[in-house]
Design an enzyme around this catalytic site. Structure first.
Site, short mmCIF file in Angstrom:
data_model
loop_
_atom_site.label_atom_id
_atom_site.label_comp_id
_atom_site.label_asym_id
_atom_site.label_seq_id
_atom_site.Cartn_x
_atom_site.Cartn_y
_atom_site.Cartn_z
CE1 TYR A 36 -3.96 2.41 0.31
CE2 TYR A 36 -2.83 3.26 2.25
CZ TYR A 36 -3.85 3.18 1.28
OH TYR A 36 -4.83 4.30 1.44
CB THR A 70 -14.71 5.06 4.97
OG1 THR A 70 -13.90 3.87 5.28
CG2 THR A 70 -13.91 6.23 4.41
P1 NAD Z 1 -13.56 2.49 0.28
O1 NAD Z 1 -13.26 0.82 0.21
O2 NAD Z 1 -14.82 2.73 1.25
O3 NAD Z 1 -14.06 2.77 -0.98
C1 NAD Z 1 -13.14 2.47 -2.39
C2 NAD Z 1 -14.15 2.25 -3.55
O4 NAD Z 1 -13.41 1.76 -4.80
C3 NAD Z 1 -15.22 1.28 -3.40
O5 NAD Z 1 -16.36 1.59 -3.64
C4 NAD Z 1 -14.78 0.04 -4.31
O6 NAD Z 1 -15.64 -0.81 -4.84
C5 NAD Z 1 -13.83 0.80 -5.31
N1 NAD Z 1 -12.97 -0.18 -6.24
C6 NAD Z 1 -12.06 -0.91 -5.52
N2 NAD Z 1 -11.15 -1.35 -6.67
C7 NAD Z 1 -11.80 -0.82 -7.83
C8 NAD Z 1 -11.52 -0.99 -9.14
N3 NAD Z 1 -10.61 -1.84 -9.35
N4 NAD Z 1 -12.08 -0.02 -10.12
C9 NAD Z 1 -12.95 0.84 -9.58
N5 NAD Z 1 -13.36 0.87 -8.27
C10 NAD Z 1 -12.74 0.14 -7.40
O7 NAD Z 1 -12.37 3.16 0.66
P2 NAD Z 1 -12.12 4.49 1.16
O8 NAD Z 1 -11.58 4.45 2.59
O9 NAD Z 1 -13.31 5.42 0.78
O10 NAD Z 1 -10.91 4.70 0.12
C11 NAD Z 1 -10.85 5.68 -1.08
C12 NAD Z 1 -9.31 6.17 -1.39
O11 NAD Z 1 -8.73 6.88 -0.21
C13 NAD Z 1 -8.55 4.94 -1.56
O12 NAD Z 1 -7.55 5.24 -2.58
C14 NAD Z 1 -7.77 4.97 -0.22
O13 NAD Z 1 -6.23 4.02 -0.40
C15 NAD Z 1 -7.63 6.53 0.10
N6 NAD Z 1 -7.46 6.62 1.51
C16 NAD Z 1 -8.34 6.17 2.53
C17 NAD Z 1 -8.15 6.56 3.78
C18 NAD Z 1 -9.24 6.03 4.87
O14 NAD Z 1 -8.72 6.38 6.16
N7 NAD Z 1 -10.45 5.79 4.50
C19 NAD Z 1 -6.83 7.13 4.28
C20 NAD Z 1 -6.02 7.55 3.12
C21 NAD Z 1 -6.18 7.35 1.86
#
Ligand code: NAD
Length: 253
Positions: free
Chosen positions: A156, A193
Site C-alpha cells: 500500500y 468510512t
Molecule cells: P472504500 O473501500 O470505502 O471505497 C473504495 C471504492 O473503490 C469502493 O467503492 C470500491 O468498490 C472501489 N474500487 C475498488 N477497486 C476498484 C477498481 N478496480 N475499479 C473501480 N473501483 C474500485 O475506501 P475509502 O476508504 O473510501 O478509500 C478511498 C481512497 O482513499 C483509496 O484510494 C484509499 O487508499 C484512500 N485513503 C483512504 C483512507 C481512509 O482512512 N479511508 C486514508 C488514506 C487514503
C-alpha cells in the site's frame, strides 16, 4: 449563489462508497455534474438515482480502473452524457494488509488498482480534458502512507508513494506540453468510512492506537477529505500544481 464548481464536469473513481461517495455528494452540492465510476454497480446506481438520476446531475458508470480499454469507453460515455470533462478524481483504491512476507499476488493486485489505475486514469483524463478544450484539474488520492509506512503497509505504501510521484510527473508533462491541466495529490490520514468504522468497532484496541497517532485527537470524517477535493477541483486552487495536500489530523508531524 453559484456553487464553487458550478458548470464543471467531474469524474470520480471508487465513487460508490466511503471517501468517493462524500466527494460526489459535495461536488454535486457545489454545482458540478458528476460521473460516479466504480465496480460496485448496485451502490453506484443507487447513489446516482438519489442525486437526481438520468444523468441530470450524476450518472453511474461501471469501471474497473485497471482495465485500459474500459477507460477509453468511460471517457467517450462522459462526453456523450455531459459534453466535456473538467475534473478527474483518481480515488479508487484498495488497502490489503501485508508485510514483507506477503504473497506476490497481494503486492501485484495492490499496485495494479492503486498505481496502474491512477496512471490509466490520469492519461485518459489528460487526453479527454484536452479534447474538451477547457482548463482541467486531476486529483490523485494518495495517503499519508504515500509518505511513510507501517509494518503491514508494504504494498500500500509503495503504491501510494508511486501515486505521489506520478502526480508530479504528470504535472510537468502538462507544463512541458503547454496543457492547462493541474495535477495534484491529496494525502488523507485515517478517516471513518463505513469499512474503517466496521473494522474499528470489531477491534477497539486498534481504534485507541489509531486515535493516539493522530495528534488532533480523533480520526477524520469523509467530508474532511471531500472539502480538499472540492478545493482542488475548483478554480480557487489555480496556483496548486504538482503539489501535495495533506489532510491528516497531524499524523505526519
Ligand atoms: P472504500 O473501500 O470505502 O471505497 C473504495 C471504492 O473503490 C469502493 O467503492 C470500491 O468498490 C472501489 N474500487 C475498488 N477497486 C476498484 C477498481 N478496480 N475499479 C473501480 N473501483 C474500485 O475506501 P475509502 O476508504 O473510501 O478509500 C478511498 C481512497 O482513499 C483509496 O484510494 C484509499 O487508499 C484512500 N485513503 C483512504 C483512507 C481512509 O482512512 N479511508 C486514508 C488514506 C487514503
Amino acid at each position: 449563489m453559484a456553487g464553487r464548481v458550478e458548470g464543471k464536469v467531474a469524474f470520480v473513481t471508487g465513487a460508490a462508497s466511503g471517501l468517493g461517495e462524500a466527494m460526489v455528494r459535495l461536488l454535486v452540492a457545489e454545482g458540478a455534474k458528476v460521473v460516479i465510476a466504480d465496480v460496485a454497480t448496485e451502490r453506484g446506481e443507487a447513489l446516482a438515482a438519489e442525486l437526481g438520476g438520468n444523468g441530470a446531475r450524476a450518472a453511474f458508470l461501471r469501471l474497473d480502473v485497471t482495465d485500459e480499454a474500459a477507460w477509453d469507453a468511460a471517457m467517450e460515455q462522459t462526453l456523450r452524457w455531459f459534453g466535456k470533462l473538467d475534473v478527474l478524481v483518481n480515488n479508487a483504491g484498495i488497502a490489503p494488509s501485508g508485510d514483507m512476507e506477503m504473497p506476490f499476488s497481494v503486492w501485484r493486485t495492490t499496485l495494479s488498482v492503486n498505481l496502474d489505475g491512477t496512471f490509466l486514469g490520469t492519461r485518459a483524463a489528460i487526453r479527454t480534458i484536452t479534447r474538451s478544450g477547457v482548463p482541467g484539474s486531476i486529483i490523485n488520492v494518495s495517503s499519508t502512507m504515500g509518505m511513510t509506512a507501517e509494518p503491514t503497509t508494504a504494498a500500500y505504501s509503495a503504491s501510494k508513494a508511486g501515486v505521489r510521484n506520478l502526480t508530479k510527473a504528470a504535472a510537468v508533462h502538462c507544463s512541458t506540453h503547454k496543457l492547462p491541466i493541474r495535477v495534484n495529490s491529496i494525502h488523507p490520514g485515517m478517516c471513518l468510512t463505513p469499512l474503517v468504522r466496521d473494522y474499528l468497532a470489531a477491534h477497539p484496541q486498534a481504534l485507541e492506537s489509531q486515535i493516539a497517532s493522530h495528534p488532533i485527537g480523533h480520526l477524520g470524517e469523509p467530508e474532511d477529505i471531500a472539502y480538499g477535493v472540492l478545493y482542488l477541483a475548483s478554480d480557487e486552487s489555480k496556483f496548486m500544481f504538482g503539489s501535495e495536500l495533506v489532510i491528516d489530523g497531524g499524523y505526519l508531524i
